[in-house]
Design a protein around this motif. Structure first.
Motif, mmCIF file in Angstrom:
data_model
loop_
_atom_site.group_PDB
_atom_site.id
_atom_site.type_symbol
_atom_site.label_atom_id
_atom_site.label_comp_id
_atom_site.label_asym_id
_atom_site.label_seq_id
_atom_site.Cartn_x
_atom_site.Cartn_y
_atom_site.Cartn_z
ATOM 1 N N ILE A 91 0.862 -1.180 0.000
ATOM 2 C CA ILE A 91 0.000 0.000 0.000
ATOM 3 C C ILE A 91 0.898 1.231 0.000
ATOM 4 O O ILE A 91 1.820 1.354 0.815
ATOM 5 C CB ILE A 91 -0.922 0.003 1.234
ATOM 6 C CG1 ILE A 91 -1.865 -1.202 1.153
ATOM 7 C CG2 ILE A 91 -1.716 1.301 1.321
ATOM 8 C CD1 ILE A 91 -2.639 -1.457 2.411
ATOM 9 N N HIS A 92 0.628 2.151 -0.933
ATOM 10 C CA HIS A 92 1.440 3.357 -1.083
ATOM 11 C C HIS A 92 0.676 4.562 -0.527
ATOM 12 O O HIS A 92 -0.508 4.740 -0.819
ATOM 13 C CB HIS A 92 1.786 3.590 -2.551
ATOM 14 C CG HIS A 92 2.584 2.478 -3.158
ATOM 15 N ND1 HIS A 92 1.987 1.385 -3.780
ATOM 16 C CD2 HIS A 92 3.922 2.266 -3.227
ATOM 17 C CE1 HIS A 92 2.934 0.569 -4.218
ATOM 18 N NE2 HIS A 92 4.105 1.071 -3.889
ATOM 19 N N VAL A 93 1.362 5.357 0.261
ATOM 20 C CA VAL A 93 0.777 6.558 0.857
ATOM 21 C C VAL A 93 1.554 7.764 0.333
ATOM 22 O O VAL A 93 2.750 7.921 0.623
ATOM 23 C CB VAL A 93 0.842 6.512 2.398
ATOM 24 C CG1 VAL A 93 0.205 7.759 2.998
ATOM 25 C CG2 VAL A 93 0.163 5.251 2.920
ATOM 26 N N ALA A 94 0.881 8.610 -0.433
ATOM 27 C CA ALA A 94 1.558 9.740 -1.074
ATOM 28 C C ALA A 94 1.740 10.927 -0.144
ATOM 29 O O ALA A 94 2.572 11.804 -0.410
ATOM 30 C CB ALA A 94 0.769 10.176 -2.309
ATOM 31 N N GLU A 95 0.998 10.990 0.962
ATOM 32 C CA GLU A 95 1.073 12.137 1.865
ATOM 33 C C GLU A 95 2.502 12.352 2.362
ATOM 34 O O GLU A 95 3.152 11.426 2.851
ATOM 35 C CB GLU A 95 0.135 11.925 3.048
ATOM 36 C CG GLU A 95 0.101 13.090 4.031
ATOM 37 C CD GLU A 95 -0.939 12.896 5.111
ATOM 38 O OE1 GLU A 95 -0.582 13.018 6.295
ATOM 39 O OE2 GLU A 95 -2.103 12.610 4.762
ATOM 40 N N ILE A 96 2.974 13.587 2.251
ATOM 41 C CA ILE A 96 4.348 13.907 2.641
ATOM 42 C C ILE A 96 4.491 13.813 4.153
ATOM 43 O O ILE A 96 3.679 14.344 4.914
ATOM 44 C CB ILE A 96 4.724 15.317 2.154
ATOM 45 C CG1 ILE A 96 4.676 15.372 0.618
ATOM 46 C CG2 ILE A 96 6.112 15.711 2.649
ATOM 47 C CD1 ILE A 96 4.908 16.754 0.048
ATOM 48 N N GLN A 97 5.545 13.126 4.591
ATOM 49 C CA GLN A 97 5.802 12.922 6.008
ATOM 50 C C GLN A 97 6.925 13.849 6.489
ATOM 51 O O GLN A 97 7.733 14.344 5.697
ATOM 52 C CB GLN A 97 6.184 11.468 6.269
ATOM 53 C CG GLN A 97 5.156 10.469 5.774
ATOM 54 C CD GLN A 97 3.809 10.605 6.462
ATOM 55 O OE1 GLN A 97 3.724 10.584 7.690
ATOM 56 N NE2 GLN A 97 2.746 10.731 5.671
ATOM 57 N N SER A 98 6.984 14.062 7.794
ATOM 58 C CA SER A 98 7.991 14.951 8.372
ATOM 59 C C SER A 98 9.359 14.291 8.443
ATOM 60 O O SER A 98 10.367 14.975 8.625
ATOM 61 C CB SER A 98 7.565 15.400 9.771
ATOM 62 O OG SER A 98 7.408 14.276 10.631
ATOM 63 N N ARG A 99 9.388 12.961 8.311
ATOM 64 C CA ARG A 99 10.667 12.248 8.368
ATOM 65 C C ARG A 99 10.553 10.947 7.600
ATOM 66 O O ARG A 99 9.456 10.424 7.381
ATOM 67 C CB ARG A 99 11.068 11.969 9.812
ATOM 68 C CG ARG A 99 10.051 11.131 10.569
ATOM 69 C CD ARG A 99 10.384 10.991 12.039
ATOM 70 N NE ARG A 99 11.608 10.231 12.265
ATOM 71 C CZ ARG A 99 12.056 9.900 13.476
ATOM 72 N NH1 ARG A 99 11.373 10.267 14.557
ATOM 73 N NH2 ARG A 99 13.157 9.202 13.616
ATOM 74 N N SER A 100 11.697 10.422 7.172
ATOM 75 C CA SER A 100 11.740 9.131 6.490
ATOM 76 C C SER A 100 11.830 8.023 7.532
ATOM 77 O O SER A 100 12.592 8.144 8.500
ATOM 78 C CB SER A 100 12.946 9.055 5.542
ATOM 79 O OG SER A 100 12.817 9.991 4.500
#
Length: 392
Positions: free
Chosen positions: A209-218
């Motif tokens: 499952i891919h989540v495109a929402e930009i995260q604050s950290r990797s």
């Protein structure tokens, strides 16, 4: 039109004559139940029951308000290739629950004790409240053993989290966060996204499952992904029905809660030592909408996430497509998962090591025939406040 008692008896006699268990069991009303609406399935189109296509309904929480939606859900699952048993559970009502405690316990305990054959699928009716009342009365170890032998898939979310966590903690058996009979399959126009994800996630031995929402950290993490509804999980803290998982990935979702209530429940998990043992926390949809803190509107969901991430020293990812929303993915709880960062700032979650369904019969065209598909593609699939099936 509901069949008369005489017609129902004729139906059952004809079914027996054809040799095999009923596809959709005829049933009478229990005290306080809605009158059952029989799906219009004649003996001529019945399929023989087998271990690979039997779907058993369990109703652990709230009752279903609309009998016509029950029929829609039963018909849709039948057309997708399932032989449906324990149909009467969908029509029961006792107070606010889908039957008495004894009836709701029996939905699962009868399988655990071998009183009925172990089905390929255990499908929850809907959420609400009531599942926690059943936990001490089900032999979860025996249920988990029988489910492993059959490769059974159990589906649910919301209040069903209590069932899923007890099954994982006491029965060592994963389940699926996914659609339920009344909540999704019973909709006149189900979400195409939800139905396609249900198919993809249950007919493949591995799924990402891919989540495109930009995260604050990797974040990179690998372990058992588990969890569910935050309110239910917080209520299980300190009980034998809360899984004890170290180095896991905790998934959380909820609906309609004030930010301070979300933080309070997360604080409960933190003080119980649960959050600090996880590699990461994945947040689904919390359906915040217009909810604002009455004292300080800047104290919002993001504030809570940041506070708890610093406190527990665990990375928190957001935006996972699951919760009390129309377009929800299906994914295993209690199975191995791997989180990887994606280019652009999003992330992926890859799952493996869980039971699957037969991909030959379960297709989008069987779940959503062409007329329904065209209607759904042409309409708005966003959830509305009036759609209580998404709220529970």
């Amino acid at each position: 039109m509901n069949p008369s008692a005489h017609s129902r008896r004729q139906f059952l006699r004809a079914a027996v004559a054809l040799g095999g268990a009923g596809v959709l069991q005829a049933c009478g009303s229990t005290a306080g139940s809605a009158t059952p609406v029989q799906p219009r399935i004649t003996p001529a189109v019945r399929r023989p029951a087998s271990g690979n296509n039997v779907l058993r309904i369990f109703a652990a929480s709230g009752y279903a308000e609309q009998a016509n939606r029950i029929e829609i859900g039963l018909r849709r699952l039948y057309d997708a290739g399932f032989t449906i048993t324990n149909q009467q559970a969908a029509y029961r009502r006792y107070q606010r629950f889908a039957g008495s405690d004894a009836e709701r316990i029996a939905d699962l305990q009868d399988v655990a004790l071998g009183r009925v054959a172990t089905p390929k699928v255990l499908m929850g009716l809907r959420g609400g409240y009531g599942a926690v009342r059943l936990l001490p009365h089900v032999d979860w170890a025996s249920l988990g053993t029988r489910m492993r032998e059959q490769g059974t898939l159990l589906f649910g979310f919301s209040d069903t989290t209590a069932i899923q966590m007890a099954l994982l903690a006491r029965g060592n058996m994963p389940s699926f966060a996914g659609p339920m009979l009344y909540s999704e399959f019973g909709k006149p126009q189900p979400s195409v996204y939800t139905m396609q994800s249900f198919i993809d996630s249950t007919t493949r031995s591995n799924n990402t499952i891919h989540v495109a929402e930009i995260q604050s950290r990797s974040v990179r993490a690998e372990g058992v992904l588990w969890g569910g509804n935050l309110s239910v999980l917080a209520s299980l803290a300190g009980s034998p029905y809360m899984p004890d998982i170290s180095g896991g990935i905790l998934f959380l979702e909820d609906v309609g809660e004030q930010p301070y209530r979300i933080e309070r429940m997360l604080q409960t998990l933190y003080m119980a030592g649960i959050l600090g043992k996880q590699q990461a926390v994945v947040m689904g949809n919390f359906r915040m909408g217009t909810i604002r803190d009455v004292y300080d509107s800047s104290y919002n969901f993001n504030s809570v996430v940041n506070t708890m991430s610093r406190l527990a020293k665990v990375p928190v990812l957001t935006g996972f497509p699951f919760g009390h929303i129309t377009n929800k993915t299906t994914f295993p709880l209690g199975a191995q998962a791997r989180i990887e960062p994606m280019s652009g700032g999003g992330y992926s979650v890859a799952f493996g090591g869980y039971p699957t369904l037969d991909a030959n019969t379960l297709t989008l065209n069987t779940l959503l025939p062409p007329p329904v598909l065209s209607d759904v593609f042409g309409g708005d699939t966003a959830a509305t406040p009036e759609d209580r099936s998404d709220l529970e």
